[in-house]
Design an enzyme around this catalytic site. Sequence first.
Site, PDB file in Angstrom:
ATOM      1  CG  LEU A  93     137.985  28.457  41.883  1.00 54.71           C
ATOM      2  CD1 LEU A  93     138.640  26.800  41.923  1.00 54.71           C
ATOM      3  CD2 LEU A  93     137.684  28.219  40.203  1.00 54.71           C
ATOM      4  CG  ASP A  94     130.801  29.451  41.136  1.00 52.56           C
ATOM      5  OD1 ASP A  94     131.171  30.598  41.677  1.00 52.56           O
ATOM      6  OD2 ASP A  94     130.184  28.918  40.370  1.00 52.56           O
ATOM      7  NE  ARG A  95     130.549  25.661  51.036  1.00 58.74           N
ATOM      8  CZ  ARG A  95     130.508  25.926  52.447  1.00 58.74           C
ATOM      9  NH1 ARG A  95     129.590  27.256  52.497  1.00 58.74           N
ATOM     10  NH2 ARG A  95     130.862  25.629  53.437  1.00 58.74           N
ATOM     11  CB  VAL A 108     134.241  24.882  41.249  1.00 56.55           C
ATOM     12  CG1 VAL A 108     135.235  24.894  40.283  1.00 56.55           C
ATOM     13  CG2 VAL A 108     132.534  25.315  40.464  1.00 56.55           C
TER      14      VAL A 108
END
Length: 224
Positions: free
Chosen positions: A57-59, A61
């Site tokens: 997951l993107d940081r 998120v």
Amino acid sequence: MQVVYEDNHIIIVNKESGEIVQGDKTGDRPLADKVKAYIKEKYAKPGEVFLGVVHRLDRPVAGLVVFARTSKALTRLNDMFRNNEVHKTYWAITKQRPAEMEGMLTHWLVRNEKQNKSYAYDRERPNSKKAILKYKVVGASDNYTLIEVNLLTGRHHQIRCQLAKMGCPIRGDLKYGAKRSNPDGSISLLARSISFVHPVSKKTIFVEASLPSDNLWNMFNDEP
């Protein structure tokens, strides 16, 4: 770090925004290392703990991340993610409301490595990848809209990019057109639920993340 499911083969945790899943150039301690430490302590494991990173997951998120605890599970989960056999649902909070209450978005995304950003186009471009998602408005307040998203493909920054292209950038996501940042540096995107057939036991696994503890998410707590 909140563990929401674990057995001998897999472990699923609810990631907080700001955490990185794997190590990067920042040198910050990644979630994978925290999970390894948790397993080592809980099960008093000697030596190195095996942990396979299946997806990220993107940081900024928050939400559910699946890890493999055995090489058998890792191989099978990798195949399942690649073949879209893992069903993930995301919740996004946006300032703007879509013109349609539900629909399907299809774009061609071009990734810019230097900017760490993707750009969405209505037609195929050189080096583009087709991106498809389904969305549905599931809640609304006077100022914000809660959108449920189901990914049909897995592209770089896909939800962030496609919702912005639709005119609904995610709250706090300056990179994709939000007017202001969130106080904690997060973006209002949550990997809300995940379901799949267990790679070893073949049982159906369904896990749901609790909502981040801020007032805006709590406002939507009574939504579906």
